[in-house]
Design a protein around this motif. Structure first.
Motif, short mmCIF file in Angstrom:
data_model
loop_
_atom_site.label_atom_id
_atom_site.label_comp_id
_atom_site.label_asym_id
_atom_site.label_seq_id
_atom_site.Cartn_x
_atom_site.Cartn_y
_atom_site.Cartn_z
N GLY A 13 4.81 -3.88 -19.82
CA GLY A 13 4.39 -2.49 -19.67
C GLY A 13 3.16 -2.32 -18.79
N GLU A 14 2.66 -3.40 -18.21
CA GLU A 14 1.48 -3.33 -17.35
C GLU A 14 1.90 -3.12 -15.89
OE1 GLU A 14 -0.63 -6.92 -17.96
OE2 GLU A 14 -1.22 -6.46 -20.02
N TRP A 15 0.96 -2.53 -15.15
CA TRP A 15 1.21 -2.32 -13.73
C TRP A 15 0.96 -3.62 -12.97
CZ3 TRP A 15 3.38 2.03 -11.90
CH2 TRP A 15 3.35 3.16 -12.72
N ARG A 16 1.82 -3.90 -12.01
CA ARG A 16 1.70 -5.13 -11.22
C ARG A 16 2.09 -4.84 -9.78
NH1 ARG A 16 6.62 -6.96 -9.84
NH2 ARG A 16 8.43 -6.46 -11.16
N LYS A 17 1.77 -5.79 -8.89
CA LYS A 17 2.16 -5.67 -7.49
C LYS A 17 3.64 -5.98 -7.32
CE LYS A 17 -2.34 -6.97 -5.56
NZ LYS A 17 -3.06 -7.94 -4.68
N LEU A 18 4.24 -5.37 -6.33
CA LEU A 18 5.64 -5.63 -6.03
C LEU A 18 5.80 -7.01 -5.41
CD1 LEU A 18 6.67 -2.19 -4.50
CD2 LEU A 18 7.38 -3.09 -6.70
N HIS A 19 6.84 -7.73 -5.83
CA HIS A 19 7.14 -9.02 -5.25
C HIS A 19 7.77 -8.83 -3.87
CE1 HIS A 19 7.50 -10.38 -9.69
NE2 HIS A 19 6.25 -10.38 -9.28
N ASN A 20 7.79 -9.89 -3.09
CA ASN A 20 8.32 -9.81 -1.72
C ASN A 20 9.78 -9.38 -1.70
OD1 ASN A 20 5.85 -10.62 -0.76
ND2 ASN A 20 6.46 -12.76 -0.46
N THR A 21 10.59 -9.92 -2.63
CA THR A 21 12.00 -9.54 -2.67
C THR A 21 12.16 -8.07 -3.01
OG1 THR A 21 12.07 -10.31 -4.97
CG2 THR A 21 12.78 -11.86 -3.27
N GLU A 22 11.32 -7.54 -3.87
CA GLU A 22 11.37 -6.12 -4.21
C GLU A 22 10.97 -5.26 -3.03
OE1 GLU A 22 10.30 -6.50 -8.98
OE2 GLU A 22 8.71 -6.21 -7.52
N LEU A 23 9.99 -5.72 -2.26
CA LEU A 23 9.59 -4.98 -1.06
C LEU A 23 10.72 -4.92 -0.04
CD1 LEU A 23 5.95 -6.28 -0.48
CD2 LEU A 23 6.62 -4.03 -1.27
N HIS A 24 11.40 -6.05 0.14
CA HIS A 24 12.49 -6.09 1.12
C HIS A 24 13.66 -5.22 0.68
CE1 HIS A 24 10.84 -10.29 2.37
NE2 HIS A 24 10.10 -9.31 2.82
N THR A 25 13.85 -5.10 -0.65
CA THR A 25 14.91 -4.23 -1.14
C THR A 25 14.58 -2.76 -0.91
OG1 THR A 25 15.47 -5.87 -2.84
CG2 THR A 25 16.28 -3.62 -3.17
N LEU A 26 13.32 -2.39 -1.14
CA LEU A 26 12.90 -1.00 -0.93
C LEU A 26 12.85 -0.65 0.55
CD1 LEU A 26 10.03 -0.77 -3.58
CD2 LEU A 26 12.29 0.28 -3.73
N TYR A 27 12.38 -1.60 1.36
CA TYR A 27 12.25 -1.37 2.80
C TYR A 27 13.48 -1.95 3.48
CZ TYR A 27 10.08 -1.19 7.43
OH TYR A 27 9.80 -0.92 8.74
N SER A 28 14.49 -1.14 3.66
CA SER A 28 15.78 -1.62 4.16
C SER A 28 15.78 -1.86 5.67
CB SER A 28 16.88 -0.61 3.81
OG SER A 28 16.58 0.67 4.35
N SER A 29 14.78 -1.37 6.39
CA SER A 29 14.75 -1.54 7.85
C SER A 29 14.42 -2.99 8.21
CB SER A 29 13.71 -0.61 8.47
OG SER A 29 14.00 0.75 8.18
N PRO A 30 14.77 -3.46 9.42
CA PRO A 30 14.42 -4.82 9.85
C PRO A 30 12.91 -5.04 9.81
CG PRO A 30 16.04 -3.86 11.33
CD PRO A 30 15.60 -2.76 10.42
N ASP A 31 12.51 -6.25 9.48
CA ASP A 31 11.09 -6.53 9.35
C ASP A 31 10.41 -6.54 10.71
OD1 ASP A 31 11.52 -9.06 10.55
OD2 ASP A 31 12.06 -9.91 8.61
N ILE A 32 9.09 -6.71 10.69
CA ILE A 32 8.28 -6.58 11.89
C ILE A 32 8.59 -7.69 12.89
CG2 ILE A 32 6.37 -7.88 10.86
CD1 ILE A 32 4.46 -6.10 12.43
N ILE A 33 8.93 -8.88 12.41
CA ILE A 33 9.18 -10.00 13.32
C ILE A 33 10.44 -9.75 14.14
CG2 ILE A 33 9.60 -12.48 13.44
CD1 ILE A 33 8.03 -12.76 10.86
N LYS B 224 0.83 -1.21 0.00
CA LYS B 224 0.00 0.00 0.00
C LYS B 224 0.87 1.26 0.00
CE LYS B 224 -4.27 -1.65 0.33
NZ LYS B 224 -5.37 -1.29 -0.61
N ILE B 225 2.00 1.20 0.69
CA ILE B 225 2.87 2.37 0.81
C ILE B 225 3.63 2.62 -0.49
CG2 ILE B 225 4.89 3.32 2.00
CD1 ILE B 225 3.97 1.82 4.51
N PHE B 226 4.26 1.58 -1.04
CA PHE B 226 5.11 1.74 -2.22
C PHE B 226 4.33 1.72 -3.53
CE2 PHE B 226 8.17 -0.02 0.93
CZ PHE B 226 9.08 1.02 0.90
N GLY B 227 3.12 1.20 -3.49
CA GLY B 227 2.30 1.21 -4.70
C GLY B 227 2.72 0.12 -5.69
N ALA B 228 2.19 0.24 -6.91
CA ALA B 228 2.46 -0.75 -7.95
C ALA B 228 3.72 -0.39 -8.73
CB ALA B 228 1.26 -0.86 -8.89
N LYS B 229 4.13 -1.32 -9.59
CA LYS B 229 5.31 -1.14 -10.42
C LYS B 229 4.98 -1.54 -11.85
CE LYS B 229 10.05 -2.81 -11.03
NZ LYS B 229 11.11 -3.72 -10.50
#
Length: 272
Positions: A167-187, A156-161
């Motif tokens: 050329g179509e918009w799609r959801k970010l994959h988990n690996t892409e989310l972890h790359t964008l969100y460099s902070s430690p995860d919630i767990i 929801k924060i980073f949006g689609a890619k």
């Protein structure tokens, strides 16, 4: 009697055994790599079966692909026979049902929880305690739910890619989310902050209400069923993951520097 503890296990796959049924799960963002890891495990399984003179029926073995993508994984073989790919498969006498059309995130989560239920029945180490396996299973399920929720919020924060190929918009994959969100995860945040709070309460002393609530035990009879996990149980499990097996964690918490080292280690802990 043959112990399944000697069954070949790789760190790239998950293996669940129950009676004469065996489920092998290989997960990877690249379908070819997932099939390669699965094929390597099947080859090790063939050698193990031959060594112990066990006959596996390749006619009853199937291959199923489930995930959020439509593409299928390359085929795999058992005894040089290509395993047929099916749309769904049942495991644990029908208690666990894996569907190929698990394209919805909710359905995918349910399928993964089923895999964890299978793994909970495995005696993956000799002399393992059934109560510890149940606790590990519950923690894995909770971690999975937290990970799914966190990824949903990050999308929801980073949006689609926009896809570079179609050329179509799609959801970010988990690996892409972890790359964008460099902070430690919630767990890892939860584990580290839980240790921080526990160390603070342990140093308060036995005269405080917070200390008595943390380590105290209620009197009287409890309800039937499995006892609920306490905060102290979670703390001991976190410390066990960090390599501290001593149950007397109260004395360990008195040393602030050593306790902070465990807190930092929990923040950098690799969570499955």
């Amino acid at each position: 009697m043959l112990r399944t503890a000697y069954f070949p296990i790789s760190n790239k796959v998950l293996v669940a055994t129950f009676a004469d049924d065996t489920a092998i799960l290989a997960s990877h963002e690249d379908p070819s790599t997932a099939s390669e890891n699965l094929q390597n495990e099947l080859k090790e399984t063939e050698d193990w079966l031959t060594k112990w003179r066990i006959q596996a029926s390749e006619n009853k073995s199937v291959h199923v692909t489930f995930g959020t993508r439509i593409e299928n994984c390359p085929p795999v073989t058992l005894y040089n026979e290509e395993l047929p790919e099916v749309d769904d498969v049942k495991y644990l006498v029908g208690q666990s049902h894996f569907e190929k059309k698990a394209t919805h995130s909710r359905k995918l989560q349910e399928n993964l929880v089923m895999v964890l239920q299978c793994l909970a029945s495995r005696k993956n180490d000799r002399g393992s305690n059934p109560q510890n396996r149940v606790k590990q299973h519950l923690e894995l399920v909770e971690n999975l739910k937290l990970r799914v929720f966190e990824n949903k919020v990050l999308r929801k924060i980073f949006g689609a890619k926009r896809d570079e190929v179609t050329g179509e918009w799609r959801k970010l994959h988990n690996t892409e989310l972890h790359t964008l969100y460099s902070s430690p995860d919630i767990i890892r945040n939860i584990k580290s902050r839980r240790l921080r709070w526990a160390g603070h309460v342990a140093r308060m002393g036995e005269s405080t209400n917070a200390y008595r609530m943390l380590v105290g035990r209620s009197e009287g009879k409890r309800l039937l069923g499995r006892p609920r996990r306490r905060w102290e149980d979670n703390i001991k499990m976190d410390l066990r993951e960090l390599g501290y097996d001593d149950r007397d964690w109260i004395n360990l918490a008195q040393n602030r520097e050593q306790w902070r080292a465990y807190m930092r280690a929990a923040m950098n802990l690799r969570v499955p």
